[in-house]
Design an enzyme around this catalytic site. Sequence first.
Site, mmCIF file in Angstrom:
data_model
loop_
_atom_site.group_PDB
_atom_site.id
_atom_site.type_symbol
_atom_site.label_atom_id
_atom_site.label_comp_id
_atom_site.label_asym_id
_atom_site.label_seq_id
_atom_site.Cartn_x
_atom_site.Cartn_y
_atom_site.Cartn_z
ATOM 1 N N ASN A 16 8.923 -10.581 -0.196
ATOM 2 C CA ASN A 16 9.422 -9.481 -1.018
ATOM 3 C C ASN A 16 9.816 -8.292 -0.168
ATOM 4 O O ASN A 16 9.270 -8.088 0.921
ATOM 5 C CB ASN A 16 8.330 -8.980 -1.990
ATOM 6 N N GLY A 44 5.471 -9.188 0.597
ATOM 7 C CA GLY A 44 5.312 -10.480 -0.070
ATOM 8 C C GLY A 44 4.123 -11.209 0.522
ATOM 9 O O GLY A 44 3.941 -11.234 1.742
ATOM 10 N N LYS A 45 3.282 -11.804 -0.323
ATOM 11 C CA LYS A 45 2.048 -12.412 0.161
ATOM 12 C C LYS A 45 2.282 -13.488 1.221
ATOM 13 O O LYS A 45 1.551 -13.577 2.206
ATOM 14 C CB LYS A 45 1.235 -12.981 -1.007
ATOM 15 N N GLU A 139 2.374 -16.175 -5.662
ATOM 16 C CA GLU A 139 3.540 -15.416 -6.119
ATOM 17 C C GLU A 139 4.791 -16.307 -6.163
ATOM 18 O O GLU A 139 5.890 -15.814 -6.363
ATOM 19 C CB GLU A 139 3.788 -14.212 -5.216
ATOM 20 N N ASN A 183 -10.240 -12.152 -3.998
ATOM 21 C CA ASN A 183 -10.979 -10.902 -3.896
ATOM 22 C C ASN A 183 -12.007 -10.854 -5.020
ATOM 23 O O ASN A 183 -12.055 -11.737 -5.885
ATOM 24 C CB ASN A 183 -10.056 -9.683 -3.872
ATOM 25 N N ASP A 237 -3.634 3.232 3.531
ATOM 26 C CA ASP A 237 -2.826 2.423 2.619
ATOM 27 C C ASP A 237 -3.401 1.012 2.635
ATOM 28 O O ASP A 237 -3.394 0.349 3.682
ATOM 29 C CB ASP A 237 -1.360 2.424 3.066
ATOM 30 N N ASP A 243 -3.724 -9.934 2.462
ATOM 31 C CA ASP A 243 -2.857 -10.890 3.166
ATOM 32 C C ASP A 243 -3.164 -10.895 4.670
ATOM 33 O O ASP A 243 -3.126 -11.946 5.313
ATOM 34 C CB ASP A 243 -1.389 -10.532 2.940
ATOM 35 N N LYS A 276 -3.049 2.157 8.593
ATOM 36 C CA LYS A 276 -1.628 2.440 8.791
ATOM 37 C C LYS A 276 -0.887 2.170 7.485
ATOM 38 O O LYS A 276 -1.361 1.425 6.631
ATOM 39 C CB LYS A 276 -1.045 1.553 9.901
ATOM 40 N N GLY A 278 2.049 0.711 4.954
ATOM 41 C CA GLY A 278 2.817 -0.520 4.837
ATOM 42 C C GLY A 278 1.946 -1.740 5.036
ATOM 43 O O GLY A 278 0.757 -1.656 5.349
#
Length: 291
Positions: A16, A44-45, A139, A183, A237, A243, A276, A278
Amino acid sequence: MGVDLGLDLIVVGSANADLVVAVERRPGAGETVLGSDTVVLPGGKGANTAVAAAKLGAKVSLLAAIGDDSYGQLLLDSLSAAGVDTGLVRRSERPTGVAYIFVTPDGENSILVSPGANSALASEDVDLPGARVLVASLEVPLATVEHAVAVAAENGIRPVVNISPPAKLSSKTLAALDPMVVNEHEAAELLGQDADPRALLELGPKSAVVTLGARGALVIEPDGVHEIESPQVEAVDTTGAGDAFTGALAAQLAQGADLVTAAMLAVKVAAISVTKRGAQPSYPTTAELSL
């Protein structure tokens, strides 16, 4: 099975473009909240997992689908830069998948995914090259993942599936998993809110790993449960941290580590990633792990 490329990992999953906006708080129903400028990042995973493993030195190929658009090119460039083989990435007439991500000051996020080309990844696209480990997430269509797991299991490839977003897998697929990765929220959805995570093995997998965010992870095997503590960091973040964990875990398993040892490194990788912004840009290399 396809040509043996001598891979450590084959990843089956999504790719993604992440459209990230920082917000002071998430909007409520009918509410408008102003946010930061939009930042476009690769995500995207599936792609995240592949990049996380490749940055740790694993030889990885990604089986995914993207559109013939600028977002698709963004993903190909990021994958190639990380050392991921993109020979199995399919082009679709549908647009590249997009994830709309809202990040609050505490580093937590809310994500809405528009699957796009990810929904076009079909079972007939699965032609796995030789590898030690298969990693998949949900996904992409469930039938495609289940077919990939079956092909892997039949050919001596260790199947690892991150059951995210949660979905009901067949008993045959569950029985092949070593481990199932979820999770704590996904575990609760699969088992019920107050269920003991050990009950995950009653669903059928050979082993299970439950990620607990800043608290680390649980490794659940037939001989017992192992608690893995995470390094304490200041989160900026959390996008893609799960992932990062799965990619690092699978990379270690492919290199012969036992599940507990693999999880110990994976929690460290995930912890570094949340410091970090993203997903893919935040993942550490082996050299950065030793700093």
